[in-house]
Write a protein that holds these residues in place. Sequence first.
Motif, PDB file in Angstrom:
ATOM      1  N   ARG A 193      -9.033  11.808   0.280  1.00 12.10           N
ATOM      2  CA  ARG A 193      -8.593  10.423   0.432  1.00 12.10           C
ATOM      3  C   ARG A 193      -8.316  10.133   1.903  1.00 12.10           C
ATOM      4  O   ARG A 193      -7.802  10.987   2.636  1.00 12.10           O
ATOM      5  N   LEU A 228       0.820  -1.208   0.000  1.00  9.63           N
ATOM      6  CA  LEU A 228       0.000   0.000   0.000  1.00  9.63           C
ATOM      7  C   LEU A 228       0.857   1.262   0.000  1.00  9.63           C
ATOM      8  O   LEU A 228       1.983   1.270   0.499  1.00  9.63           O
ATOM      9  N   THR A 274     -14.818   8.388   0.213  1.00 12.63           N
ATOM     10  CA  THR A 274     -14.909   7.322  -0.795  1.00 12.63           C
ATOM     11  C   THR A 274     -15.868   6.202  -0.402  1.00 12.63           C
ATOM     12  O   THR A 274     -16.074   5.266  -1.175  1.00 12.63           O
ATOM     13  N   SER A 326     -12.572  -5.171   2.955  1.00 15.87           N
ATOM     14  CA  SER A 326     -11.972  -4.006   2.281  1.00 15.87           C
ATOM     15  C   SER A 326     -11.918  -4.177   0.769  1.00 15.87           C
ATOM     16  O   SER A 326     -11.925  -3.178   0.034  1.00 15.87           O
ATOM     17  N   TYR A 349      -6.365   8.324   4.981  1.00 18.34           N
ATOM     18  CA  TYR A 349      -5.052   7.790   5.333  1.00 18.34           C
ATOM     19  C   TYR A 349      -5.046   7.469   6.824  1.00 18.34           C
ATOM     20  O   TYR A 349      -5.658   8.184   7.628  1.00 18.34           O
ATOM     21  N   THR A 358     -11.023   1.763  -5.327  1.00 20.28           N
ATOM     22  CA  THR A 358     -11.822   2.985  -5.350  1.00 20.28           C
ATOM     23  C   THR A 358     -12.357   3.365  -3.977  1.00 20.28           C
ATOM     24  O   THR A 358     -12.615   4.541  -3.719  1.00 20.28           O
ATOM     25  N   GLY A 390      -2.000   4.791   2.879  1.00 19.50           N
ATOM     26  CA  GLY A 390      -3.237   4.933   2.129  1.00 19.50           C
ATOM     27  C   GLY A 390      -3.965   3.622   1.950  1.00 19.50           C
ATOM     28  O   GLY A 390      -3.601   2.589   2.520  1.00 19.50           O
ATOM     29  N   GLY A 391      -5.007   3.653   1.126  1.00 20.22           N
ATOM     30  CA  GLY A 391      -5.804   2.469   0.855  1.00 20.22           C
ATOM     31  C   GLY A 391      -5.662   2.027  -0.586  1.00 20.22           C
ATOM     32  O   GLY A 391      -4.816   2.535  -1.330  1.00 20.22           O
ATOM     33  N   SER A 392      -6.505   1.092  -0.982  1.00 22.39           N
ATOM     34  CA  SER A 392      -6.427   0.552  -2.338  1.00 22.39           C
ATOM     35  C   SER A 392      -7.788   0.634  -3.020  1.00 22.39           C
ATOM     36  O   SER A 392      -8.825   0.794  -2.361  1.00 22.39           O
ATOM     37  N   GLN A 449     -10.796   2.685  -0.913  1.00 20.51           N
ATOM     38  CA  GLN A 449      -9.717   3.128  -0.010  1.00 20.51           C
ATOM     39  C   GLN A 449     -10.069   2.848   1.463  1.00 20.51           C
ATOM     40  O   GLN A 449      -9.911   3.704   2.334  1.00 20.51           O
ATOM     41  N   GLN A 450     -10.497   1.622   1.750  1.00 25.96           N
ATOM     42  CA  GLN A 450     -11.034   1.334   3.089  1.00 25.96           C
ATOM     43  C   GLN A 450      -9.993   0.957   4.133  1.00 25.96           C
ATOM     44  O   GLN A 450     -10.229   1.075   5.341  1.00 25.96           O
TER      45      GLN A 450
END
Length: 400
Positions: free
Chosen positions: A213, A159, A368, A312, A215, A179, A175-177, A181-182
């Motif tokens: 976004r 990530l 998101t 996720s 984080y 769309t 961060g997340g992945s 971003q959980q």
Amino acid sequence: MFDGIDIGRYSGIKAYTLMNKNTPVLECSIEAHRAFIKEVGKIVNPEYLPVGVGVNKSMIRDDLNSWIQGRAIPASRVGIQDVLDTLGLPGQETLLLASLGLSLSDQYWLNPEGALVWGDINYFTNAFSEDVGDILFGSPAKDGRIDLFSPDNTSDGWLKKRWKIIDGKRCLLKGGSGTVQQEPINEAFVSRLLGRLDVVEHVGYDLVIIDERAYSVCANFITEDTELVTAWQIMNTEKRPNHVSRYEHFLGRCAALGIPGAREYMDVMLSLDYLILNSDRHYRNFGAIRDVNTLQYIGMAPVYDSGTSLWSDTFELMISADSTYSAKPFYSDPLEQLKLVSSFMSFDVSRLKGSEEDFEELLLKAPTISQERRERLCEAYQKRLEGFERLIKERTDKPV
């Protein structure tokens, strides 16, 4: 305009001393452009070798190369190819040597011809460049020369992440992945779950929103006097006999190394991972803490890196309390892995009542996460918690 990196600095074979803080460990020559150890010279202080390295003396070079390659940013890291392309570097191993292998997870580093001093260059007490982190997070390269001296060069995982100094503390932003971003939301939520239980040390994660976004952010749990020793390293301190399971081998090595509280810690961690459907508890994201000066183990590391969980990577319509997933690290079947728990005494589910409200509160902060996803997640989590409570009661009441 950015004028590139002097590749000549990272080519050819160069002499280094592997150090553990101020202690020289061994001399070696390294093929710079791929951070590959060509030859191991004099071993000065073998007891300070990285844990798990040199168990088989004839394979010490192979062990060291495996260990040093594991310090480089993995090729799977989100955004790493953009960094390499921007800087004109052949591979992420070049970044590793550009920062002398220094990390914020331990005190190992590569001293070029013994010319440098730990106190002047370590990231625990000295400032470091944010240039690599900026590019990893999508910012264009700044004008002029890029400073590659950064702990971001030795951060693991796939990530997007970076280190920053915030109010004097070394903090990791991750961060997340996809769309939704959980993952950062999950990190903050699991931190709250473990705070409710209050039975094992855990990393405290907060949720921050930057440019729409999510984080996670946490302070470093390693200091200039400690190091993280992963479960992978612990297990490699001795070859596992064929008749011994990986789990019992891990616990046996913890006992042999003098790591206190391992079984009790694992009872909680494995219970937690079942509850949150953690699909990425691999051998490198749990372990123990060792004092680098005395080489004595302090205890198990705080629970960290629990983001790849709680549906996720699941589409909204597929989110369900009984969703199937592949567990790690001891069994892929979650129920088989849960059988490893020797006692649920420390995992008091009654203390988690109302935690679905914590989950909803955090989900509401993330731009998101849609309303539909939030509602499905909260409902599935509440049912998962209720189902886990019933399962624990059944196993606890079952006669031996």
